[in-house]
Write a protein that holds these residues in place. Structure first.
Motif, PDB file in Angstrom:
ATOM      1  N   LEU A   4     -15.321 -11.907   8.748  1.00  0.00           N
ATOM      2  CA  LEU A   4     -14.069 -11.888   9.500  1.00  0.00           C
ATOM      3  C   LEU A   4     -13.858 -13.223  10.204  1.00  0.00           C
ATOM      4  O   LEU A   4     -12.786 -13.805  10.140  1.00  0.00           O
ATOM      5  CB  LEU A   4     -14.067 -10.759  10.521  1.00  0.00           C
ATOM      6  CG  LEU A   4     -12.849 -10.678  11.435  1.00  0.00           C
ATOM      7  CD1 LEU A   4     -11.584 -10.428  10.629  1.00  0.00           C
ATOM      8  CD2 LEU A   4     -13.029  -9.590  12.461  1.00  0.00           C
ATOM      9  N   GLU A   5     -14.880 -13.733  10.850  1.00  0.00           N
ATOM     10  CA  GLU A   5     -14.748 -14.993  11.558  1.00  0.00           C
ATOM     11  C   GLU A   5     -14.436 -16.129  10.592  1.00  0.00           C
ATOM     12  O   GLU A   5     -13.616 -16.980  10.869  1.00  0.00           O
ATOM     13  CB  GLU A   5     -16.021 -15.284  12.342  1.00  0.00           C
ATOM     14  CG  GLU A   5     -16.223 -14.308  13.489  1.00  0.00           C
ATOM     15  CD  GLU A   5     -17.648 -14.275  13.986  1.00  0.00           C
ATOM     16  OE1 GLU A   5     -18.529 -14.839  13.343  1.00  0.00           O
ATOM     17  OE2 GLU A   5     -17.869 -13.660  15.034  1.00  0.00           O
ATOM     18  N   THR A   6     -15.078 -16.136   9.415  1.00  0.00           N
ATOM     19  CA  THR A   6     -14.835 -17.175   8.420  1.00  0.00           C
ATOM     20  C   THR A   6     -13.395 -17.114   7.915  1.00  0.00           C
ATOM     21  O   THR A   6     -12.711 -18.122   7.846  1.00  0.00           O
ATOM     22  CB  THR A   6     -15.798 -17.004   7.234  1.00  0.00           C
ATOM     23  OG1 THR A   6     -17.131 -17.101   7.718  1.00  0.00           O
ATOM     24  CG2 THR A   6     -15.570 -18.065   6.187  1.00  0.00           C
ATOM     25  N   LEU A   7     -12.899 -15.903   7.608  1.00  0.00           N
ATOM     26  CA  LEU A   7     -11.561 -15.768   7.060  1.00  0.00           C
ATOM     27  C   LEU A   7     -10.482 -16.113   8.075  1.00  0.00           C
ATOM     28  O   LEU A   7      -9.446 -16.646   7.733  1.00  0.00           O
ATOM     29  CB  LEU A   7     -11.353 -14.345   6.534  1.00  0.00           C
ATOM     30  CG  LEU A   7     -12.170 -14.002   5.292  1.00  0.00           C
ATOM     31  CD1 LEU A   7     -12.080 -12.512   5.004  1.00  0.00           C
ATOM     32  CD2 LEU A   7     -11.714 -14.817   4.095  1.00  0.00           C
ATOM     33  N   GLY A  34     -13.046  -4.909   9.452  1.00  0.00           N
ATOM     34  CA  GLY A  34     -12.897  -5.670  10.679  1.00  0.00           C
ATOM     35  C   GLY A  34     -14.060  -5.478  11.624  1.00  0.00           C
ATOM     36  O   GLY A  34     -15.135  -5.024  11.238  1.00  0.00           O
ATOM     37  N   GLU A  35     -13.836  -5.846  12.875  1.00  0.00           N
ATOM     38  CA  GLU A  35     -14.853  -5.763  13.917  1.00  0.00           C
ATOM     39  C   GLU A  35     -14.282  -5.023  15.122  1.00  0.00           C
ATOM     40  O   GLU A  35     -13.103  -5.145  15.432  1.00  0.00           O
ATOM     41  CB  GLU A  35     -15.297  -7.164  14.334  1.00  0.00           C
ATOM     42  CG  GLU A  35     -15.950  -7.925  13.203  1.00  0.00           C
ATOM     43  CD  GLU A  35     -16.344  -9.336  13.581  1.00  0.00           C
ATOM     44  OE1 GLU A  35     -15.738  -9.923  14.507  1.00  0.00           O
ATOM     45  OE2 GLU A  35     -17.251  -9.868  12.933  1.00  0.00           O
ATOM     46  N   VAL A  36     -15.145  -4.277  15.814  1.00  0.00           N
ATOM     47  CA  VAL A  36     -14.743  -3.515  16.998  1.00  0.00           C
ATOM     48  C   VAL A  36     -15.547  -4.035  18.189  1.00  0.00           C
ATOM     49  O   VAL A  36     -16.757  -4.241  18.096  1.00  0.00           O
ATOM     50  CB  VAL A  36     -14.981  -1.997  16.808  1.00  0.00           C
ATOM     51  CG1 VAL A  36     -14.622  -1.233  18.076  1.00  0.00           C
ATOM     52  CG2 VAL A  36     -14.190  -1.485  15.615  1.00  0.00           C
ATOM     53  N   SER A  53      -8.776  -6.591  12.813  1.00  0.00           N
ATOM     54  CA  SER A  53      -8.869  -6.247  11.395  1.00  0.00           C
ATOM     55  C   SER A  53      -9.213  -7.473  10.563  1.00  0.00           C
ATOM     56  O   SER A  53      -8.934  -8.608  10.952  1.00  0.00           O
ATOM     57  CB  SER A  53      -7.559  -5.642  10.901  1.00  0.00           C
ATOM     58  OG  SER A  53      -6.580  -6.643  10.741  1.00  0.00           O
ATOM     59  N   ALA A  54      -9.788  -7.202   9.409  1.00  0.00           N
ATOM     60  CA  ALA A  54     -10.005  -8.270   8.436  1.00  0.00           C
ATOM     61  C   ALA A  54      -8.636  -8.701   7.909  1.00  0.00           C
ATOM     62  O   ALA A  54      -7.731  -7.879   7.796  1.00  0.00           O
ATOM     63  CB  ALA A  54     -10.886  -7.765   7.303  1.00  0.00           C
ATOM     64  N   PRO A  55      -8.458  -9.972   7.610  1.00  0.00           N
ATOM     65  CA  PRO A  55      -7.160 -10.435   7.107  1.00  0.00           C
ATOM     66  C   PRO A  55      -6.785  -9.761   5.787  1.00  0.00           C
ATOM     67  O   PRO A  55      -7.646  -9.437   4.974  1.00  0.00           O
ATOM     68  CB  PRO A  55      -7.380 -11.931   6.886  1.00  0.00           C
ATOM     69  CG  PRO A  55      -8.520 -12.287   7.773  1.00  0.00           C
ATOM     70  CD  PRO A  55      -9.392 -11.072   7.796  1.00  0.00           C
ATOM     71  N   THR A  56      -5.480  -9.564   5.591  1.00  0.00           N
ATOM     72  CA  THR A  56      -4.975  -9.004   4.339  1.00  0.00           C
ATOM     73  C   THR A  56      -4.939 -10.102   3.285  1.00  0.00           C
ATOM     74  O   THR A  56      -5.219 -11.275   3.568  1.00  0.00           O
ATOM     75  CB  THR A  56      -3.552  -8.451   4.532  1.00  0.00           C
ATOM     76  OG1 THR A  56      -2.679  -9.552   4.820  1.00  0.00           O
ATOM     77  CG2 THR A  56      -3.498  -7.432   5.652  1.00  0.00           C
ATOM     78  N   ASP A  57      -4.531  -9.744   2.096  1.00  0.00           N
ATOM     79  CA  ASP A  57      -4.427 -10.747   1.028  1.00  0.00           C
ATOM     80  C   ASP A  57      -3.340 -11.783   1.311  1.00  0.00           C
ATOM     81  O   ASP A  57      -3.292 -12.824   0.688  1.00  0.00           O
ATOM     82  CB  ASP A  57      -4.198 -10.084  -0.324  1.00  0.00           C
ATOM     83  CG  ASP A  57      -2.958  -9.212  -0.371  1.00  0.00           C
ATOM     84  OD1 ASP A  57      -2.347  -8.968   0.681  1.00  0.00           O
ATOM     85  OD2 ASP A  57      -2.618  -8.754  -1.476  1.00  0.00           O
ATOM     86  N   ARG A  58      -2.474 -11.503   2.296  1.00  0.00           N
ATOM     87  CA  ARG A  58      -1.456 -12.476   2.719  1.00  0.00           C
ATOM     88  C   ARG A  58      -1.933 -13.318   3.895  1.00  0.00           C
ATOM     89  O   ARG A  58      -1.174 -14.079   4.479  1.00  0.00           O
ATOM     90  CB  ARG A  58      -0.165 -11.755   3.090  1.00  0.00           C
ATOM     91  CG  ARG A  58       0.470 -11.042   1.915  1.00  0.00           C
ATOM     92  CD  ARG A  58       1.813 -10.467   2.307  1.00  0.00           C
ATOM     93  NE  ARG A  58       1.709  -9.658   3.504  1.00  0.00           N
ATOM     94  CZ  ARG A  58       2.033  -8.373   3.584  1.00  0.00           C
ATOM     95  NH1 ARG A  58       2.490  -7.753   2.534  1.00  0.00           N
ATOM     96  NH2 ARG A  58       1.911  -7.723   4.707  1.00  0.00           N
TER      97      ARG A  58
END
Length: 70
Positions: A4-7, A34-36, A53-58
């Motif tokens: 998540l941090e990288t994206l 994602g992370e809580v 949340s983790a980023p979407t494909d967009r």
């Protein structure tokens, strides 16, 4: 560093303040969605849960938070 941090190209971590009021205290869970974090809503003093949340494909990432009334 988590995926998540990288994206997001930032390092999401305890101590950060998100949305100008949600101070992240401690990461409590992480996974592919994602992370809580345990956090404090600095505008009310309430303890809350924050999910980044983790980023979407967009490339979009979302922030959610919850507060349980006592």
């Amino acid at each position: 560093m988590s995926d998540l941090e990288t994206l997001l190209d930032i390092e999401v971590k305890a101590g950060m303040v998100l949305a100008g009021r949600l101070k992240l205290e401690e990461k409590t869970a992480s996974g592919v969605f994602g992370e809580v974090y345990r956090a404090t809503d600095e505008s009310t003093g309430n303890q809350v849960a924050v999910k980044v949340s983790a980023p979407t494909d967009r490339g979009e990432a979302w922030l959610y938070y919850w507060h349980e009334e006592e």
